[in-house]
Motif scaffolding. Structure first.
Motif, PDB file in Angstrom:
ATOM      1  N   ALA A  47      17.371 -61.861  83.181  1.00 16.76           N
ATOM      2  CA  ALA A  47      17.383 -60.646  82.288  1.00 16.76           C
ATOM      3  C   ALA A  47      15.677 -59.879  83.021  1.00 16.76           C
ATOM      4  CB  ALA A  47      17.079 -61.078  81.316  1.00 16.76           C
ATOM      5  N   ILE A  48      15.200 -59.901  83.135  1.00 16.59           N
ATOM      6  CA  ILE A  48      14.202 -59.218  83.359  1.00 16.59           C
ATOM      7  C   ILE A  48      14.069 -58.427  85.031  1.00 16.59           C
ATOM      8  CG2 ILE A  48      11.813 -59.035  84.066  1.00 16.59           C
ATOM      9  CD1 ILE A  48      12.381 -60.261  81.457  1.00 16.59           C
ATOM     10  N   ILE A  49      14.816 -59.607  85.747  1.00 18.46           N
ATOM     11  CA  ILE A  49      15.222 -58.282  86.796  1.00 18.46           C
ATOM     12  C   ILE A  49      16.104 -57.229  86.635  1.00 18.46           C
ATOM     13  CG2 ILE A  49      16.072 -58.903  89.701  1.00 18.46           C
ATOM     14  CD1 ILE A  49      13.381 -59.834  88.965  1.00 18.46           C
ATOM     15  N   LEU A  50      16.933 -58.109  85.828  1.00 15.58           N
ATOM     16  CA  LEU A  50      18.678 -56.617  85.386  1.00 15.58           C
ATOM     17  C   LEU A  50      17.593 -55.950  84.713  1.00 15.58           C
ATOM     18  CD1 LEU A  50      21.035 -59.782  83.633  1.00 15.58           C
ATOM     19  CD2 LEU A  50      20.783 -57.974  85.920  1.00 15.58           C
ATOM     20  N   PHE A  51      16.766 -56.051  84.008  1.00 14.81           N
ATOM     21  CA  PHE A  51      16.292 -54.220  83.518  1.00 14.81           C
ATOM     22  C   PHE A  51      15.419 -53.972  83.978  1.00 14.81           C
ATOM     23  CE2 PHE A  51      17.082 -57.477  79.156  1.00 14.81           C
ATOM     24  CZ  PHE A  51      17.572 -56.568  78.246  1.00 14.81           C
ATOM     25  N   MET A  52      14.812 -54.607  85.573  1.00 15.83           N
ATOM     26  CA  MET A  52      14.208 -53.793  86.052  1.00 15.83           C
ATOM     27  C   MET A  52      14.914 -52.566  87.149  1.00 15.83           C
ATOM     28  SD  MET A  52      10.833 -56.363  86.978  1.00 15.83           S
ATOM     29  CE  MET A  52      11.139 -55.454  88.691  1.00 15.83           C
ATOM     30  N   SER A  83      17.780 -40.787  95.765  1.00 17.27           N
ATOM     31  CA  SER A  83      18.244 -40.889  94.715  1.00 17.27           C
ATOM     32  C   SER A  83      19.542 -42.045  94.833  1.00 17.27           C
ATOM     33  CB  SER A  83      18.769 -39.291  93.661  1.00 17.27           C
ATOM     34  OG  SER A  83      19.053 -39.706  92.314  1.00 17.27           O
ATOM     35  N   ALA A  84      20.531 -41.196  95.501  1.00 16.88           N
ATOM     36  CA  ALA A  84      22.016 -42.441  95.545  1.00 16.88           C
ATOM     37  C   ALA A  84      21.432 -43.687  96.132  1.00 16.88           C
ATOM     38  CB  ALA A  84      22.922 -41.455  96.562  1.00 16.88           C
ATOM     39  N   ALA A  85      20.303 -43.605  97.406  1.00 17.94           N
ATOM     40  CA  ALA A  85      19.599 -45.437  97.705  1.00 17.94           C
ATOM     41  C   ALA A  85      19.232 -46.146  96.239  1.00 17.94           C
ATOM     42  CB  ALA A  85      18.648 -44.333  98.878  1.00 17.94           C
ATOM     43  N   ILE A  86      18.533 -45.685  95.851  1.00 17.43           N
ATOM     44  CA  ILE A  86      17.808 -45.828  94.839  1.00 17.43           C
ATOM     45  C   ILE A  86      18.532 -46.559  94.153  1.00 17.43           C
ATOM     46  CG2 ILE A  86      16.032 -45.796  92.144  1.00 17.43           C
ATOM     47  CD1 ILE A  86      14.562 -43.471  94.373  1.00 17.43           C
ATOM     48  N   PHE A  87      19.216 -46.069  93.954  1.00 16.14           N
ATOM     49  CA  PHE A  87      20.567 -45.905  92.453  1.00 16.14           C
ATOM     50  C   PHE A  87      21.577 -46.888  92.533  1.00 16.14           C
ATOM     51  CE2 PHE A  87      24.683 -46.040  89.991  1.00 16.14           C
ATOM     52  CZ  PHE A  87      23.912 -45.819  88.852  1.00 16.14           C
ATOM     53  N   SER A  88      21.892 -47.211  94.241  1.00 13.13           N
ATOM     54  CA  SER A  88      22.563 -48.079  94.863  1.00 13.13           C
ATOM     55  C   SER A  88      21.638 -49.960  94.699  1.00 13.13           C
ATOM     56  CB  SER A  88      23.013 -47.945  96.399  1.00 13.13           C
ATOM     57  OG  SER A  88      23.245 -46.879  96.456  1.00 13.13           O
ATOM     58  N   ILE A  89      20.379 -49.618  95.188  1.00 10.86           N
ATOM     59  CA  ILE A  89      19.124 -51.600  95.152  1.00 10.86           C
ATOM     60  C   ILE A  89      19.435 -51.413  93.631  1.00 10.86           C
ATOM     61  CG2 ILE A  89      17.082 -51.926  95.468  1.00 10.86           C
ATOM     62  CD1 ILE A  89      16.606 -49.633  97.528  1.00 10.86           C
ATOM     63  N   GLY A  90      19.187 -49.917  92.340  1.00 14.23           N
ATOM     64  CA  GLY A  90      19.496 -50.859  91.290  1.00 14.23           C
ATOM     65  C   GLY A  90      20.555 -51.414  90.764  1.00 14.23           C
ATOM     66  N   MET A  91      21.696 -50.744  91.082  1.00 14.68           N
ATOM     67  CA  MET A  91      22.977 -51.686  91.096  1.00 14.68           C
ATOM     68  C   MET A  91      23.547 -53.003  92.099  1.00 14.68           C
ATOM     69  SD  MET A  91      26.648 -49.205  91.079  1.00 14.68           S
ATOM     70  CE  MET A  91      26.510 -49.586  93.345  1.00 14.68           C
ATOM     71  N   VAL A  92      23.319 -53.178  92.768  1.00 13.04           N
ATOM     72  CA  VAL A  92      22.515 -54.325  93.118  1.00 13.04           C
ATOM     73  C   VAL A  92      22.256 -55.158  92.764  1.00 13.04           C
ATOM     74  CG1 VAL A  92      22.384 -55.580  95.894  1.00 13.04           C
ATOM     75  CG2 VAL A  92      23.553 -53.886  95.937  1.00 13.04           C
ATOM     76  N   GLY A  93      21.277 -54.986  92.435  1.00 11.85           N
ATOM     77  CA  GLY A  93      20.277 -55.782  91.651  1.00 11.85           C
ATOM     78  C   GLY A  93      21.190 -56.466  89.913  1.00 11.85           C
ATOM     79  N   VAL A  94      21.868 -55.772  89.482  1.00 13.71           N
ATOM     80  CA  VAL A  94      22.180 -55.733  87.872  1.00 13.71           C
ATOM     81  C   VAL A  94      23.095 -56.947  88.404  1.00 13.71           C
ATOM     82  CG1 VAL A  94      23.723 -54.342  86.620  1.00 13.71           C
ATOM     83  CG2 VAL A  94      22.084 -53.852  86.434  1.00 13.71           C
ATOM     84  N   MET A  95      24.435 -56.229  89.669  1.00 16.42           N
ATOM     85  CA  MET A  95      25.566 -57.184  90.146  1.00 16.42           C
ATOM     86  C   MET A  95      24.835 -58.569  90.327  1.00 16.42           C
ATOM     87  SD  MET A  95      28.320 -54.936  90.983  1.00 16.42           S
ATOM     88  CE  MET A  95      27.413 -54.295  92.667  1.00 16.42           C
ATOM     89  N   VAL A  96      23.884 -58.779  91.342  1.00 15.53           N
ATOM     90  CA  VAL A  96      23.419 -59.423  91.630  1.00 15.53           C
ATOM     91  C   VAL A  96      22.684 -60.777  91.424  1.00 15.53           C
ATOM     92  CG1 VAL A  96      22.564 -61.350  93.621  1.00 15.53           C
ATOM     93  CG2 VAL A  96      23.892 -58.705  94.214  1.00 15.53           C
ATOM     94  N   ARG A  97      21.992 -60.321  90.255  1.00 14.06           N
ATOM     95  CA  ARG A  97      20.740 -61.288  90.395  1.00 14.06           C
ATOM     96  C   ARG A  97      21.378 -61.584  88.293  1.00 14.06           C
ATOM     97  NH1 ARG A  97      15.579 -60.689  93.063  1.00 14.06           N
ATOM     98  NH2 ARG A  97      15.355 -62.605  91.415  1.00 14.06           N
ATOM     99  N   ARG A  98      20.502 -62.733  88.041  1.00 18.27           N
ATOM    100  CA  ARG A  98      21.321 -63.590  86.566  1.00 18.27           C
ATOM    101  C   ARG A  98      19.650 -63.326  86.215  1.00 18.27           C
ATOM    102  NH1 ARG A  98      25.273 -62.373  85.537  1.00 18.27           N
ATOM    103  NH2 ARG A  98      24.371 -61.071  87.191  1.00 18.27           N
TER     104      ARG A  98
END
Length: 103
Positions: free
Chosen positions: A31-36, A14-29
């Motif tokens: 909007a679709i990738i942010l929501f994913m 769960s921590a690994a999946i959450f970290s991948i999502g958090m990196v995706g929110v912080m790095v990508r610009r």
């Protein structure tokens, strides 16, 4: 010989999946990738709820996970409608170009 995952295994996943999502929110610009990425983080939280529910042998985690899924579905519907509307006017889903939403 059977191997059964422990609570620690679920929490690490769960921590690994959450970290991948958090990196995706912080790095990508995009909007679709942010929501994913946000959906990925919500699913990591759901995994934690279900894991604790299984090891405590009660249904509270299942109820919270169901609530999180309902909120995520509503959030996705509203967010995709906003992104579609912005794309029709701007021809882009880059969040840096959505500054008009601030005013």
């Amino acid at each position: 010989m059977s191997w059964e995952p422990t609570l620690a295994h679920y929490l690490i996943l769960s921590a690994a999946i959450f970290s991948i999502g958090m990196v995706g929110v912080m790095v990508r610009r995009n909007a679709i990738i942010l929501f994913m990425s946000i959906e990925l983080m919500l699913n990591a939280v759901n995994l934690t709820f279900i894991a604790f529910s299984r090891y405590r042998i009660d249904m509270d985690g299942h109820i919270f996970a169901f609530f999180v899924m309902a909120v995520a579905a509503a959030e996705a519907a509203v967010a995709l409608a906003i992104v579609l509307h912005v794309f029709r006017h701007k021809r882009s889903v880059n969040v840096d170009e959505m500054q008009q939403l601030q005013y």
